[in-house]
Design an enzyme around this catalytic site. Sequence first.
Site, PDB file in Angstrom:
ATOM      1  N   PHE A  11       0.857  -1.188   0.000  1.00 16.44           N
ATOM      2  CA  PHE A  11       0.000   0.000   0.000  1.00 16.44           C
ATOM      3  C   PHE A  11       0.892   1.236   0.000  1.00 16.44           C
ATOM      4  O   PHE A  11       0.845   2.082   0.876  1.00 16.44           O
ATOM      5  CB  PHE A  11      -0.940  -0.026   1.214  1.00 16.44           C
ATOM      6  CG  PHE A  11      -2.154   0.861   1.068  1.00 16.44           C
ATOM      7  CD1 PHE A  11      -3.127   0.576   0.122  1.00 16.44           C
ATOM      8  CD2 PHE A  11      -2.316   1.974   1.871  1.00 16.44           C
ATOM      9  CE1 PHE A  11      -4.243   1.391  -0.024  1.00 16.44           C
ATOM     10  CE2 PHE A  11      -3.433   2.804   1.747  1.00 16.44           C
ATOM     11  CZ  PHE A  11      -4.401   2.505   0.800  1.00 16.44           C
ATOM     12  N   THR A  98       3.889  -4.466  -4.423  1.00 19.68           N
ATOM     13  CA  THR A  98       5.010  -4.310  -3.495  1.00 19.68           C
ATOM     14  C   THR A  98       6.227  -3.938  -4.344  1.00 19.68           C
ATOM     15  O   THR A  98       6.110  -3.675  -5.540  1.00 19.68           O
ATOM     16  CB  THR A  98       5.286  -5.606  -2.693  1.00 19.68           C
ATOM     17  OG1 THR A  98       5.737  -6.611  -3.595  1.00 19.68           O
ATOM     18  CG2 THR A  98       4.054  -6.080  -1.936  1.00 19.68           C
ATOM     19  N   GLU A 151      -0.140  -4.823 -17.329  1.00 19.46           N
ATOM     20  CA  GLU A 151       0.103  -3.717 -18.269  1.00 19.46           C
ATOM     21  C   GLU A 151       1.098  -2.693 -17.711  1.00 19.46           C
ATOM     22  O   GLU A 151       1.965  -2.182 -18.412  1.00 19.46           O
ATOM     23  CB  GLU A 151      -1.229  -3.017 -18.594  1.00 19.46           C
ATOM     24  CG  GLU A 151      -1.111  -1.878 -19.577  1.00 19.46           C
ATOM     25  CD  GLU A 151      -0.632  -2.335 -20.950  1.00 19.46           C
ATOM     26  OE1 GLU A 151      -1.316  -3.131 -21.592  1.00 19.46           O
ATOM     27  OE2 GLU A 151       0.480  -1.894 -21.368  1.00 19.46           O
ATOM     28  N   GLY A 208       7.506  10.318  -6.874  1.00 19.94           N
ATOM     29  CA  GLY A 208       6.903   8.985  -6.968  1.00 19.94           C
ATOM     30  C   GLY A 208       7.313   8.194  -8.192  1.00 19.94           C
ATOM     31  O   GLY A 208       6.702   7.186  -8.530  1.00 19.94           O
ATOM     32  N   GLU A 211      12.212   3.781  -8.044  1.00 20.16           N
ATOM     33  CA  GLU A 211      12.053   2.521  -7.320  1.00 20.16           C
ATOM     34  C   GLU A 211      12.402   2.730  -5.843  1.00 20.16           C
ATOM     35  O   GLU A 211      13.078   3.707  -5.496  1.00 20.16           O
ATOM     36  CB  GLU A 211      12.984   1.462  -7.920  1.00 20.16           C
ATOM     37  CG  GLU A 211      12.629   1.073  -9.339  1.00 20.16           C
ATOM     38  CD  GLU A 211      11.207   0.548  -9.455  1.00 20.16           C
ATOM     39  OE1 GLU A 211      10.878  -0.464  -8.821  1.00 20.16           O
ATOM     40  OE2 GLU A 211      10.408   1.173 -10.173  1.00 20.16           O
ATOM     41  N   ASP A 222      16.180  -1.830 -13.789  1.00 19.43           N
ATOM     42  CA  ASP A 222      14.736  -1.678 -14.019  1.00 19.43           C
ATOM     43  C   ASP A 222      14.432  -1.817 -15.518  1.00 19.43           C
ATOM     44  O   ASP A 222      13.504  -2.544 -15.912  1.00 19.43           O
ATOM     45  CB  ASP A 222      14.285  -0.309 -13.487  1.00 19.43           C
ATOM     46  CG  ASP A 222      12.807  -0.070 -13.706  1.00 19.43           C
ATOM     47  OD1 ASP A 222      12.004  -0.660 -12.962  1.00 19.43           O
ATOM     48  OD2 ASP A 222      12.443   0.679 -14.636  1.00 19.43           O
ATOM     49  N   LYS A 226      12.301  -4.650 -17.985  1.00 21.72           N
ATOM     50  CA  LYS A 226      11.294  -4.246 -18.980  1.00 21.72           C
ATOM     51  C   LYS A 226      11.664  -4.763 -20.375  1.00 21.72           C
ATOM     52  O   LYS A 226      10.787  -5.133 -21.163  1.00 21.72           O
ATOM     53  CB  LYS A 226      11.155  -2.722 -18.968  1.00 21.72           C
ATOM     54  CG  LYS A 226      10.478  -2.215 -17.684  1.00 21.72           C
ATOM     55  CD  LYS A 226      10.633  -0.720 -17.509  1.00 21.72           C
ATOM     56  CE  LYS A 226       9.898  -0.222 -16.280  1.00 21.72           C
ATOM     57  NZ  LYS A 226      10.262   1.159 -15.916  1.00 21.72           N
TER      58      LYS A 226
HETATM   59  N1  LIG Z   1       5.828   4.338  -9.081  1.00 16.72           N
HETATM   60  C1  LIG Z   1       5.859   4.135 -10.385  1.00 16.72           C
HETATM   61  O1  LIG Z   1       5.906   5.070 -11.184  1.00 16.72           O
HETATM   62  C2  LIG Z   1       5.802   2.749 -10.921  1.00 16.72           C
HETATM   63  C3  LIG Z   1       5.937   1.663 -10.105  1.00 16.72           C
HETATM   64  N2  LIG Z   1       5.916   0.402 -10.628  1.00 16.72           N
HETATM   65  C4  LIG Z   1       6.049  -0.732  -9.724  1.00 16.72           C
HETATM   66  O2  LIG Z   1       4.898  -0.788  -8.895  1.00 16.72           O
HETATM   67  C5  LIG Z   1       5.247  -1.295  -7.604  1.00 16.72           C
HETATM   68  C6  LIG Z   1       4.811  -0.324  -6.533  1.00 16.72           C
HETATM   69  O3  LIG Z   1       5.404   0.914  -6.774  1.00 16.72           O
HETATM   70  P1  LIG Z   1       5.216   2.134  -5.730  1.00 16.72           P
HETATM   71  O4  LIG Z   1       3.873   2.089  -5.143  1.00 16.72           O
HETATM   72  O5  LIG Z   1       5.708   3.326  -6.420  1.00 16.72           O
HETATM   73  O6  LIG Z   1       6.280   1.688  -4.622  1.00 16.72           O
HETATM   74  P2  LIG Z   1       6.288   2.099  -3.085  1.00 16.72           P
HETATM   75  O7  LIG Z   1       7.659   1.830  -2.602  1.00 16.72           O
HETATM   76  O8  LIG Z   1       5.676   3.446  -2.897  1.00 16.72           O
HETATM   77  O9  LIG Z   1       5.266   1.054  -2.447  1.00 16.72           O
HETATM   78  C7  LIG Z   1       5.565  -0.283  -2.227  1.00 16.72           C
HETATM   79  C8  LIG Z   1       4.854  -0.675  -0.963  1.00 16.72           C
HETATM   80  O10 LIG Z   1       5.009  -2.053  -0.787  1.00 16.72           O
HETATM   81  C9  LIG Z   1       5.220  -2.289   0.590  1.00 16.72           C
HETATM   82  N3  LIG Z   1       5.925  -3.553   0.733  1.00 16.72           N
HETATM   83  C10 LIG Z   1       7.208  -3.838   0.419  1.00 16.72           C
HETATM   84  N4  LIG Z   1       7.481  -5.123   0.698  1.00 16.72           N
HETATM   85  C11 LIG Z   1       6.345  -5.663   1.202  1.00 16.72           C
HETATM   86  C12 LIG Z   1       5.984  -6.926   1.701  1.00 16.72           C
HETATM   87  N5  LIG Z   1       6.867  -7.928   1.734  1.00 16.72           N
HETATM   88  N6  LIG Z   1       4.737  -7.110   2.165  1.00 16.72           N
HETATM   89  C13 LIG Z   1       3.837  -6.107   2.147  1.00 16.72           C
HETATM   90  N7  LIG Z   1       4.117  -4.871   1.687  1.00 16.72           N
HETATM   91  C14 LIG Z   1       5.354  -4.661   1.223  1.00 16.72           C
HETATM   92  C15 LIG Z   1       6.006  -1.109   1.110  1.00 16.72           C
HETATM   93  O11 LIG Z   1       5.820  -0.924   2.489  1.00 16.72           O
HETATM   94  C16 LIG Z   1       5.411   0.028   0.287  1.00 16.72           C
HETATM   95  O12 LIG Z   1       4.353   0.676   0.973  1.00 16.72           O
HETATM   96  C17 LIG Z   1       6.768  -1.525  -7.636  1.00 16.72           C
HETATM   97  O13 LIG Z   1       6.994  -2.874  -7.923  1.00 16.72           O
HETATM   98  C18 LIG Z   1       7.243  -0.643  -8.799  1.00 16.72           C
HETATM   99  O14 LIG Z   1       8.383  -1.155  -9.427  1.00 16.72           O
HETATM  100  C19 LIG Z   1       5.705   0.160 -11.955  1.00 16.72           C
HETATM  101  C20 LIG Z   1       5.523   1.198 -12.814  1.00 16.72           C
HETATM  102  C21 LIG Z   1       5.631   2.586 -12.388  1.00 16.72           C
HETATM  103  N1  LIG Z   2      11.024   3.542 -11.362  1.00 13.72           N
HETATM  104  C1  LIG Z   2      10.367   3.265 -12.593  1.00 13.72           C
HETATM  105  C2  LIG Z   2       8.889   3.179 -12.359  1.00 13.72           C
HETATM  106  C3  LIG Z   2       8.198   2.513 -13.461  1.00 13.72           C
HETATM  107  O1  LIG Z   2       8.461   1.371 -13.808  1.00 13.72           O
HETATM  108  C4  LIG Z   2      10.646   4.362 -13.594  1.00 13.72           C
HETATM  109  O2  LIG Z   2      11.154   5.410 -13.198  1.00 13.72           O
HETATM  110  O3  LIG Z   2      10.376   4.151 -14.780  1.00 13.72           O
END
Ligand SMILES: NC(=O)C1=CN([C@@H]2O[C@H](COP(=O)(O)OP(=O)(O)OC[C@H]3O[C@@H](n4cnc5c(N)ncnc54)[C@H](O)[C@@H]3O)[C@@H](O)[C@H]2O)C=CC1
Ligand SMILES: N[C@@H](CC=O)C(=O)O
Length: 351
Positions: A11, A98, A151, A208, A211, A222, A226
């Site tokens: 979350f 996560t 996606e 935001g 990673e 990363d 991809k």
């Molecule tokens: N932020 C972005 O622009 C993008 C993110 N992603 C991917 O989406 C996913 C989430 O990204 P964000 O929300 O930005 O990351 P974030 O770091 O804000 O959120 C990840 C959450 O997962 C929780 N977490 C980590 N390990 C855990 C576990 N073992 N059990 C339960 N919770 C756990 C953390 O406490 C954190 O709240 C990542 O895998 C990221 O690579 C993909 C595309 C774009």
């Molecule tokens: N950290 C990544 C998030 C999306 O995958 C990025 O900056 O592209």
Amino acid sequence: MNRHDIALIGFGGVNRALAEIIHHRGDELAEELGFVLRVVAITDLRLGSLMQADGVDLGAVFAMTGADTFAGWRGGAAVPQNDYVIRNTTADIVVEATFTNPLDGEPGISHVRAALESGKSVATTNKGPVALAGAELDRLAAAHGVRFEYEGSVVSGTPILRFVSETLKGLRVNAVQGILNGTSNYVLGQMESGMTLDAAVAEAQALGYAEADPTADIEGSDVRLKVVILANEVLGGSITAEDVSCRGISGVSSADIIAAAANGSRWKLVGSASRDADGRITASVQPVALPSTHPLAAVSGPTNAVSFDTDLLGTVTVAGPGAGRVETAYALLSDIIAIDARQRATAEANQ
Ligand SMILES: NC(=O)C1=CN([C@@H]2O[C@H](COP(=O)(O)OP(=O)(O)OC[C@H]3O[C@@H](n4cnc5c(N)ncnc54)[C@H](O)[C@@H]3O)[C@@H](O)[C@H]2O)C=CC1
Ligand SMILES: N[C@@H](CC=O)C(=O)O
């Protein structure tokens, strides 16, 4: 009206943004899409876990502050009982967001596996499970009659994967090349304006885009994941991360950037994969000084772009947001819409 009950695993920025969309736009979406979305479980490393089959009060979750956890809530606990929640939740869709672990994909792979094994469809933005165990998880989903959608694992909410599988149907894609990381592209742009790499990374984190460990953005791992996803999904390959040579942008100095600008070029982190006549895939991630005439040179900030070399149409380039909490949450919404559409089609076919 049809309803989908959702379990949010992780979350952080992205899943919280999805919960906000559901909370604020749920009624509008239900009218447009013909189904209601309801969150019935949440787990997170910091918050613990919560299971409420009658629907979580998202307003109360958003009001949590500081060191608050779900301990003391009905169906709540201070620790994230991910496996228990995924297997026992009444949700029909598990949304895994996560952190992406570029080394072994865990704990994401185990979360997705548990969901599929227990008959739940999965939507994920986590690149680890898709790049490192995609084929196994696709098979598992098929064996259990559920969907595995991802996606947002490439180019955030910009619908690259469905663009190829649905809109480019009938074409043969022979190569793919793109700017696939929003953070590094943002950082290179800020360095063009005189900012240091470290300061620009800090900005990307605050926005935001980055990673959990931004080394993955800067050193290329990363983009490597991809590229694996694109090579396997779009070019029909079966490559692994080890098959992709990888160099990030940490070796690109401010002096390099100034020198490139003087020549009308811009440094970009480019991920590419191509298939030769024998079906062999060559794939790489590397910084390249692109001339201003190159279609990827003008792509700035967290925007990403991907060029597909096709047999009948030549090169087709798609650009759009490559990172961002809300933008990536949209990818999850698009996955949920795809899951719903597939379920309806199957139900109709079985009538
Ligand atoms: N932020 C972005 O622009 C993008 C993110 N992603 C991917 O989406 C996913 C989430 O990204 P964000 O929300 O930005 O990351 P974030 O770091 O804000 O959120 C990840 C959450 O997962 C929780 N977490 C980590 N390990 C855990 C576990 N073992 N059990 C339960 N919770 C756990 C953390 O406490 C954190 O709240 C990542 O895998 C990221 O690579 C993909 C595309 C774009
Ligand atoms: N950290 C990544 C998030 C999306 O995958 C990025 O900056 O592209």
